[in-house]
Design a protein around this motif. Sequence first.
Motif, PDB file in Angstrom:
ATOM      1  N   MET A 141       0.851  -1.201   0.000  1.00  0.00           N
ATOM      2  CA  MET A 141       0.000   0.000   0.000  1.00  0.00           C
ATOM      3  C   MET A 141       0.882   1.243   0.000  1.00  0.00           C
ATOM      4  N   SER A 142       0.604   2.150  -0.915  1.00  0.00           N
ATOM      5  CA  SER A 142       1.431   3.354  -1.040  1.00  0.00           C
ATOM      6  C   SER A 142       1.128   4.308   0.110  1.00  0.00           C
ATOM      7  N   PRO A 143       2.146   5.089   0.526  1.00  0.00           N
ATOM      8  CA  PRO A 143       1.928   6.024   1.639  1.00  0.00           C
ATOM      9  C   PRO A 143       0.995   7.157   1.225  1.00  0.00           C
ATOM     10  N   PRO A 144       0.307   7.755   2.184  1.00  0.00           N
ATOM     11  CA  PRO A 144      -0.516   8.930   1.854  1.00  0.00           C
ATOM     12  C   PRO A 144       0.373  10.071   1.375  1.00  0.00           C
ATOM     13  N   LYS A 145      -0.190  10.922   0.534  1.00  0.00           N
ATOM     14  CA  LYS A 145       0.571  11.996  -0.097  1.00  0.00           C
ATOM     15  C   LYS A 145       0.304  13.333   0.578  1.00  0.00           C
ATOM     16  N   LEU A 146       1.377  14.085   0.741  1.00  0.00           N
ATOM     17  CA  LEU A 146       1.319  15.441   1.271  1.00  0.00           C
ATOM     18  C   LEU A 146       1.931  16.361   0.220  1.00  0.00           C
ATOM     19  N   PHE A 147       1.115  17.238  -0.355  1.00  0.00           N
ATOM     20  CA  PHE A 147       1.568  18.151  -1.402  1.00  0.00           C
ATOM     21  C   PHE A 147       1.775  19.557  -0.830  1.00  0.00           C
ATOM     22  N   ILE A 148       2.846  20.234  -1.296  1.00  0.00           N
ATOM     23  CA  ILE A 148       3.036  21.658  -1.001  1.00  0.00           C
ATOM     24  C   ILE A 148       3.211  22.364  -2.337  1.00  0.00           C
ATOM     25  N   ASP A 149       2.291  23.267  -2.652  1.00  0.00           N
ATOM     26  CA  ASP A 149       2.350  23.973  -3.928  1.00  0.00           C
ATOM     27  C   ASP A 149       2.893  25.382  -3.725  1.00  0.00           C
ATOM     28  N   GLU A 150       2.818  26.203  -4.764  1.00  0.00           N
ATOM     29  CA  GLU A 150       3.416  27.546  -4.734  1.00  0.00           C
ATOM     30  C   GLU A 150       2.399  28.578  -4.259  1.00  0.00           C
ATOM     31  N   PHE A 151       1.902  28.396  -3.044  1.00  0.00           N
ATOM     32  CA  PHE A 151       0.861  29.287  -2.537  1.00  0.00           C
ATOM     33  C   PHE A 151       1.429  30.592  -1.992  1.00  0.00           C
ATOM     34  N   VAL A 152       2.729  30.629  -1.700  1.00  0.00           N
ATOM     35  CA  VAL A 152       3.418  31.841  -1.228  1.00  0.00           C
ATOM     36  C   VAL A 152       4.827  31.834  -1.809  1.00  0.00           C
ATOM     37  N   GLY A 153       5.642  32.841  -1.436  1.00  0.00           N
ATOM     38  CA  GLY A 153       7.022  32.913  -1.904  1.00  0.00           C
ATOM     39  C   GLY A 153       7.897  31.825  -1.308  1.00  0.00           C
ATOM     40  N   ILE A 154       9.111  31.736  -1.802  1.00  0.00           N
ATOM     41  CA  ILE A 154       9.979  30.603  -1.481  1.00  0.00           C
ATOM     42  C   ILE A 154      10.289  30.495  -0.001  1.00  0.00           C
ATOM     43  N   SER A 155      10.581  31.604   0.681  1.00  0.00           N
ATOM     44  CA  SER A 155      10.972  31.492   2.089  1.00  0.00           C
ATOM     45  C   SER A 155       9.805  31.028   2.953  1.00  0.00           C
ATOM     46  N   ASN A 156       8.593  31.478   2.658  1.00  0.00           N
ATOM     47  CA  ASN A 156       7.445  31.011   3.428  1.00  0.00           C
ATOM     48  C   ASN A 156       7.132  29.546   3.138  1.00  0.00           C
ATOM     49  N   ARG A 157       7.387  29.109   1.902  1.00  0.00           N
ATOM     50  CA  ARG A 157       7.206  27.677   1.622  1.00  0.00           C
ATOM     51  C   ARG A 157       8.209  26.833   2.410  1.00  0.00           C
ATOM     52  N   LEU A 158       9.414  27.345   2.583  1.00  0.00           N
ATOM     53  CA  LEU A 158      10.375  26.629   3.416  1.00  0.00           C
ATOM     54  C   LEU A 158       9.829  26.444   4.833  1.00  0.00           C
ATOM     55  N   GLU A 159       9.050  27.418   5.287  1.00  0.00           N
ATOM     56  CA  GLU A 159       8.511  27.347   6.648  1.00  0.00           C
ATOM     57  C   GLU A 159       7.444  26.261   6.800  1.00  0.00           C
ATOM     58  N   THR A 160       6.891  25.757   5.698  1.00  0.00           N
ATOM     59  CA  THR A 160       5.948  24.635   5.792  1.00  0.00           C
ATOM     60  C   THR A 160       6.665  23.306   6.019  1.00  0.00           C
ATOM     61  N   LEU A 161       7.956  23.256   5.746  1.00  0.00           N
ATOM     62  CA  LEU A 161       8.667  21.974   5.765  1.00  0.00           C
ATOM     63  C   LEU A 161       8.757  21.330   7.145  1.00  0.00           C
ATOM     64  N   PRO A 162       9.014  22.075   8.231  1.00  0.00           N
ATOM     65  CA  PRO A 162       9.050  21.394   9.531  1.00  0.00           C
ATOM     66  C   PRO A 162       7.750  20.664   9.846  1.00  0.00           C
ATOM     67  N   LEU A 163       6.620  21.284   9.547  1.00  0.00           N
ATOM     68  CA  LEU A 163       5.338  20.614   9.783  1.00  0.00           C
ATOM     69  C   LEU A 163       5.196  19.402   8.875  1.00  0.00           C
ATOM     70  N   ALA A 164       5.617  19.537   7.612  1.00  0.00           N
ATOM     71  CA  ALA A 164       5.541  18.406   6.692  1.00  0.00           C
ATOM     72  C   ALA A 164       6.350  17.223   7.211  1.00  0.00           C
ATOM     73  N   PHE A 165       7.559  17.484   7.706  1.00  0.00           N
ATOM     74  CA  PHE A 165       8.392  16.388   8.204  1.00  0.00           C
ATOM     75  C   PHE A 165       7.861  15.828   9.529  1.00  0.00           C
ATOM     76  N   ALA A 166       7.228  16.670  10.341  1.00  0.00           N
ATOM     77  CA  ALA A 166       6.592  16.156  11.560  1.00  0.00           C
ATOM     78  C   ALA A 166       5.442  15.223  11.205  1.00  0.00           C
ATOM     79  N   ILE A 167       4.672  15.575  10.176  1.00  0.00           N
ATOM     80  CA  ILE A 167       3.577  14.712   9.719  1.00  0.00           C
ATOM     81  C   ILE A 167       4.142  13.423   9.139  1.00  0.00           C
ATOM     82  N   GLN A 168       5.211  13.541   8.343  1.00  0.00           N
ATOM     83  CA  GLN A 168       5.843  12.354   7.769  1.00  0.00           C
ATOM     84  C   GLN A 168       6.347  11.420   8.864  1.00  0.00           C
TER      85      GLN A 168
END
Length: 310
Positions: free
Chosen positions: A1-28
């Motif tokens: 069974m494949s893992p669930p997918k977590l997508f991050i798109d270009e909803f803000v500029g690059i530095s703010n997208r970097l700020e989503t990564l800690p939460l993404a890795f905590a979820i992972q």
Amino acid sequence: MSPPKLFIDEFVGISNRLETLPLAFAIQKAYGHQIILDWHELDSFEVEGTTRGTVRLLARIGALRVRHCDRALFDTLAGRKMILRSLDGPSELLDPIYLETARRVKLAAPLRETIRRAFEAVKGRPVVGVHVRHGDFKLTDEHIYRTDIEWPAVPFWWYAATMHAIKCVQPDVVFFISSTGNPAAFAHLYEGLDVISLDAPSRYAYKGEDHDSLVNPVADIFALACCPVMLATPISGYSHWAANALGAPTDCIVPLPGATAENPLRGLLRIHGARLPRWRAAGRTGSDVLPLGEGFADIDFGRSANVDWL
């Protein structure tokens, strides 16, 4: 069974997208999600532990939109496909992995060499970074620094006055300029100062005129993070990631509300490893900011750029 997918798109500029990564890795870490980034800039860097993909219609169908993630929501995310747009999350999960997450962000080798060459040209000389954020950050008053709007820009004269004051303390200093737009557009403000910027043209114009920059914004933020002292734009996530997440700790000099050309009030911020909400609170409320008065406290302006961490 494949893992669930977590997508991050270009909803803000690059530095703010970097700020989503800690939460993404905590979820992972908690639930085993596959993290998929749909970002133009991934030809300039990679994020270890993620894959590159596209958030098309099929990805959006049935996906949970996560815009604000508290602990109660976090505890319901097992097995859920999601599009992540939250810049914050449970502190007890994100704080311990924040700097570890930043170290996963790896600049492409050619851009690392461009940065090394730029600072090699001024090797042995002290370097101070300067982040000029205008574009979507706006001036409400040309004559006074005010913070009564959501995204306040710092007037050009504050940077120029502070740079000249630093040169009086450290005559051989070199200033590394990182900015929206073209760094040469306000070069007349820095007459009598030694100024450099990065020779790495940007290929990214998709975010519109307010976010455009002549210089590659990914290379620029990494170069800025090599500077031990920075004249920063308060509230800006770009200043924050360069100073407090990437590279070594940075002494940030920021304008204080009410600063004028005649009295360019300054403060000092040292919060390396803190997340974006604390940085923005400092810019909006003055928390963590040490007023500098007439001098520069114990700031050491004699340090060269540090490229060893790249």
